[in-house]
Design an enzyme around this catalytic site. Sequence first.
Site: not given
Length: 465
Positions: A141, A111, A215
């Site tokens: 992911d 993402h 992230s």
Amino acid sequence: MQRTAVRMFSSVMVATLLVSIGFGITWAKELAPDFVELAKKLKPSVVNISTAKTVKPQTQFRRPFNTPFGNDPFQDFFDRFFDNMQPRQYKQRSLGSGFIIDGGYILTNNHVVNGADEIKIKLADGREFKAEVKGLDEKLDLALLKTDAKEELPTAKMGDSDAIEVGEWVMAIGNPFGLAETVTAGIVSAKGRVIGSGPYDDFIQTDASINPGNSGGPLFNAKGEVIGINTAIIAGGQGIGFAIPINMAKSIIPQLRDKGKVTRGWLGVSIQPVTPDLAKSFGLSSEKGALVSEVLPESPAEKAELKPGDIILEFDGKAIHEMSELPRVVAATDVGKKVTIKIVRDGKEEEVTTVIDRLKDGGGEERGEAAQDKLGLTVRELNKELASRFQLKDTTGVVVTEVKPDGLAQEAGIAQGDVIKEIDGKKVTNPKKYEKAIAAHKKGQIVRFLLKRGDSSLFVAAKLD
């Protein structure tokens, strides 16, 4: 004399307390890692990732129509006016983190970079490089990038996420809110967390501070090894962050590097948890395993002659303690591999074998159905009218037309429109067979249903009062 004794006792207590405090501080220092040295050592292998994506807004304004007598004399004016009013395409920018593994490859989250037109990475020493996506895996992911750097870059050492224990010290390094090279520390709060983000959830939970921008960044253990990829947070939560175990990433990196995508194994079953009531109805002493509620046609599971009601205890030598473990184990199995599956069927353990097929793009995972625990319901024989009313593909059998609020059926998870296929392993084809099957149970006994709901099948168990 008494005062002297009291003073001596107080002195001894103070001395003991000071020794205890000193020992505690020494113990704490020995127990906690040296975060200063770890940060110095590890920061060079962590990168800040900035991306840009071109966004083309939809047209919001319309030009006036021409007149019936030819072109409008003000057309040129309106053309220029509305052209200036049109929303222009723009660059949408975002930030994330990552870490260098080897050969200029960088691991981060899908993402963070998916859909990006431009990707730049920045090292702790200020150097910047362009990067391109070599492989993406939406289900986990994860993304693998490759830099255009000509020189050798510092790399992070990957550890063993299976070996970590709850309570171990961990350190996160990343780019939260654009604050480059932020270091936070905490402990492993839990393992094996399922948070509903995908079919293979198996997160490490930590209280090391993780925020937007972290992230894709690494979660290190006290040895300076990457044991997780920081991925998710809970909105409004404090001290609750989630990281993908590095072992899950290590198993797919070769595929991302060589093919750009991941091929996974497929068994072809729908599964659900073994609840306490379902365990009793199957004659089991514990709730371990994955309960098969449906076997998909032309699947490896069908070829292995698996049946609804089978409970999978072991797959290819790996114990299945909870339902959520099976999809991960199957997905990690090589396509074409012959596997042995240990099951419980009719109260007895058996083994079946099959050859694992390839999970097709767009779905086909082993599907987990949510089963609720714990009869007040009305059933009718299916006909075309009822099938149309409840939008059912089945046109024969027994359908639930009403569920009493707060009744046993509702507590068990039975819903209006469910088609009852079996009761305690015996087919139910009409209301009479349904009534006979229910009447055979006494108070306190458990009734096990196999239901068809939409395109899926599931078991529920209801205990008669």
